[in-house]
Enzyme design. Structure first.
Site, PDB file in Angstrom:
ATOM      1  N   ASP A  72     -76.494  -8.219  38.104  1.00  0.00           N
ATOM      2  CA  ASP A  72     -77.245  -8.577  39.307  1.00  0.00           C
ATOM      3  C   ASP A  72     -76.328  -8.706  40.523  1.00  0.00           C
ATOM      4  O   ASP A  72     -75.155  -8.305  40.497  1.00  0.00           O
ATOM      5  CB  ASP A  72     -78.072  -9.844  39.063  1.00  0.00           C
ATOM      6  N   HIS A  73     -76.876  -9.280  41.579  1.00  0.00           N
ATOM      7  CA  HIS A  73     -76.207  -9.375  42.876  1.00  0.00           C
ATOM      8  C   HIS A  73     -74.990 -10.302  42.877  1.00  0.00           C
ATOM      9  O   HIS A  73     -74.215 -10.292  43.840  1.00  0.00           O
ATOM     10  CB  HIS A  73     -77.210  -9.879  43.919  1.00  0.00           C
ATOM     11  N   THR A  74     -74.798 -11.094  41.827  1.00  0.00           N
ATOM     12  CA  THR A  74     -73.662 -12.022  41.794  1.00  0.00           C
ATOM     13  C   THR A  74     -72.419 -11.399  41.171  1.00  0.00           C
ATOM     14  O   THR A  74     -71.381 -12.054  41.091  1.00  0.00           O
ATOM     15  CB  THR A  74     -74.015 -13.304  41.010  1.00  0.00           C
ATOM     16  N   HIS A 108     -80.340 -16.449  36.819  1.00  0.00           N
ATOM     17  CA  HIS A 108     -80.266 -16.424  38.280  1.00  0.00           C
ATOM     18  C   HIS A 108     -81.605 -16.034  38.899  1.00  0.00           C
ATOM     19  O   HIS A 108     -82.525 -15.580  38.216  1.00  0.00           O
ATOM     20  CB  HIS A 108     -79.197 -15.423  38.745  1.00  0.00           C
ATOM     21  N   HIS A 174     -63.560 -14.839  31.848  1.00  0.00           N
ATOM     22  CA  HIS A 174     -64.737 -15.681  32.080  1.00  0.00           C
ATOM     23  C   HIS A 174     -64.453 -17.089  31.595  1.00  0.00           C
ATOM     24  O   HIS A 174     -63.883 -17.289  30.525  1.00  0.00           O
ATOM     25  CB  HIS A 174     -65.963 -15.125  31.360  1.00  0.00           C
ATOM     26  N   LYS A 184     -72.554  -9.717  27.086  1.00  0.00           N
ATOM     27  CA  LYS A 184     -73.176 -10.573  28.100  1.00  0.00           C
ATOM     28  C   LYS A 184     -74.318  -9.883  28.840  1.00  0.00           C
ATOM     29  O   LYS A 184     -75.141 -10.542  29.483  1.00  0.00           O
ATOM     30  CB  LYS A 184     -72.135 -11.072  29.108  1.00  0.00           C
ATOM     31  N   HIS A 200     -75.820 -22.175  26.200  1.00  0.00           N
ATOM     32  CA  HIS A 200     -74.925 -22.823  27.153  1.00  0.00           C
ATOM     33  C   HIS A 200     -74.942 -24.349  26.998  1.00  0.00           C
ATOM     34  O   HIS A 200     -74.713 -25.088  27.952  1.00  0.00           O
ATOM     35  CB  HIS A 200     -75.344 -22.463  28.580  1.00  0.00           C
ATOM     36  N   GLN A 295     -71.147 -20.681  41.654  1.00  0.00           N
ATOM     37  CA  GLN A 295     -70.221 -19.667  41.147  1.00  0.00           C
ATOM     38  C   GLN A 295     -68.759 -20.082  41.327  1.00  0.00           C
ATOM     39  O   GLN A 295     -67.885 -19.681  40.559  1.00  0.00           O
ATOM     40  CB  GLN A 295     -70.463 -18.328  41.848  1.00  0.00           C
ATOM     41  N   LYS A 298     -66.056 -21.228  38.595  1.00  0.00           N
ATOM     42  CA  LYS A 298     -65.250 -20.300  37.794  1.00  0.00           C
ATOM     43  C   LYS A 298     -63.797 -20.283  38.269  1.00  0.00           C
ATOM     44  O   LYS A 298     -62.868 -20.426  37.476  1.00  0.00           O
ATOM     45  CB  LYS A 298     -65.847 -18.894  37.866  1.00  0.00           C
TER      46      LYS A 298
END
Length: 424
Positions: A72-74, A108, A174, A184, A200, A295, A298
């Protein structure tokens, strides 16, 4: 003074560190890796040499439909390069095959049309069928098994009904799955919300093996591998990128073995020494990973590994999209201290995991030991302060604050891109 370029949003900012304070710059070798081929040729080479798998062309020949999972966009997957090549090679051997592109949003929000155009280019968005995975829409999911950890495995129905299921992605360190990429794409990528939450859980996140660069005995990775197998993920194309988000290597084929080979390549490039310092400066690698506080956790974990007791982390991160998750924000802002959050989250059973729990658990773990100063001029400072962090509009302001607290002779380590390294 030493000048270091730090990624920030879609640009770089220069930060200056007095030479008397700076003891080490920790950087992945990937950032200076010079491939012999162009990005397109690297991708074609990988697709021409699948690892423990039939070729992409062999898999789709004679089939009626294929689903291509993408990030996706992330995630900075260079889909403008990879996706046209994948589509071209599929249609060369099967011009009439039905192709759907499924965006692995995980937990998300959906990717917007504007973000799709930024990711794929206008031509693909205009001409292809692109679907956002919606993890909370139970009607879009199907139960396909029980994870090794005991949780129910719910996956996207469109993907499970495909004759051929393939995935593109990228591999980087990660902070709890060991490495991104490979399995993933399935879990959390196209999994149901309940499945993602169980995977998670606080028990797994607190495991010593759920750390950057660790796959062996990692309970989160074990569940993810199982999900990829049960989903019949037929083929992956995973790339490795440098600091400019350019492809430097690629791996294709079996979802486990091609991914493992890619992880070994990344690990060799990304390993850095564990150098302890009073102040550690890092970033989240710029856009798209530094769009929000969620985010940014991380990149903080790399700094965490290098911080002395009661040290300070300076996090250069735009956070232009705000906190990144309401539950994440609320849990942090409504607690009196990070320790209170940790005590609470560790009592939550696996099947009762709440949204964004893993992210506020890790952030609370960091804040319980270290002070974090967030550097951004694109985000509400009060929101950052509400989440038990300090704020600075510029790096200079943050460094001055840190040196006042730790002393003018404090030792400083810089990790220009916190999500690109494995601290050993």
């Amino acid at each position: 003074m030493t000048l270091v370029k730090m990624p920030y949003s879609k640009k770089f900012i220069n930060v200056s560190i007095p030479d008397k304070n700076l003891i080490k710059i920790l950087e992945s070798k990937a950032h200076n890796y010079k491939p012999e081929l162009s990005q397109e040729k690297i991708v074609h080479r990988a697709l021409n040499n699948p690892i423990k798998s039939k070729s992409l062309e062999e898999l789709v020949r004679g089939k009626n439909n294929v689903v291509v999972i993408t990030s996706d966009h992330t995630r900075p997957v260079p889909s403008k390069i990879t996706m046209p090549i994948i589509l071209q090679r599929i249609r060369e051997v099967n011009p009439n095959i039905d192709i759907k592109i499924l965006i692995a949003t995980g937990y998300h929000r959906p990717t917007t049309k504007e973000e799709m155009i930024n990711k794929f280019g206008e031509e693909i968005v205009k001409n292809e069928i692109i679907i956002n995975h919606m993890s909370k829409n139970k009607d879009d999911l199907v139960k396909v098994g029980i994870l090794p950890s005991g949780g129910e495995l719910w996956l996207n129905k469109i993907a499970m009904e495909a004759e051929v299921l393939i995935a593109e992605g990228f591999i980087e360190p990660h902070f709890f799955a060991g490495f991104s990429g490979g399995r993933k794409s399935i879990l959390p990528g196209i999994a149901g919300a309940e499945t993602i939450l169980a995977n998670h859980c606080s028990e797994f996140i607190s495991s010593k093996n759920a750390r950057t660069g660790v796959l062996k005995n990692n309970p989160i990775h074990t569940d993810m591998l199982y999900a990829a197998k049960v989903s019949n993920l037929s083929f992956i194309l995973n790339v490795v990128i440098d600091k400019d988000k350019k492809i430097i290597n690629a791996f294709s084929g079996d979802s486990e073995f091609a991914h493992a080979k890619g992880c070994n390549f990344v690990k060799d490039l990304s390993k850095v020494d564990n150098v302890k310092a009073d102040i550690v400066v890092t970033s989240n690698g710029g856009y798209p990973l530094d769009q929000n506080i969620y985010q940014s956790v991380k990149g903080m974990t790399s700094a965490e590994a290098c911080c002395k007791q009661d040290g300070i982390i300076i996090m250069v991160c735009a956070c232009n999209d705000g906190h990144g998750g309401q539950s994440f924000y609320d849990q942090m802002a409504n607690a009196a201290t990070p320790k209170e959050i940790l005590n609470k989250v560790l009592k939550i059973p696996r099947n009762k995991t709440i949204p964004d729990q893993w992210e506020f658990q890790i952030l609370a773990r960091i804040l319980n030991k270290y002070k974090v100063i967030m550097v951004t001029d694109m985000c509400d400072p009060q929101m950052i302060k509400n989440m038990h962090m300090d704020h600075a509009y510029s790096f200079e302001e943050a460094l001055n604050k840190a040196l006042k607290l730790k002393g003018e002779n404090a030792e400083v380590v810089i990790i220009p891109d916190g999500v690109s390294v494995v601290v050993k």
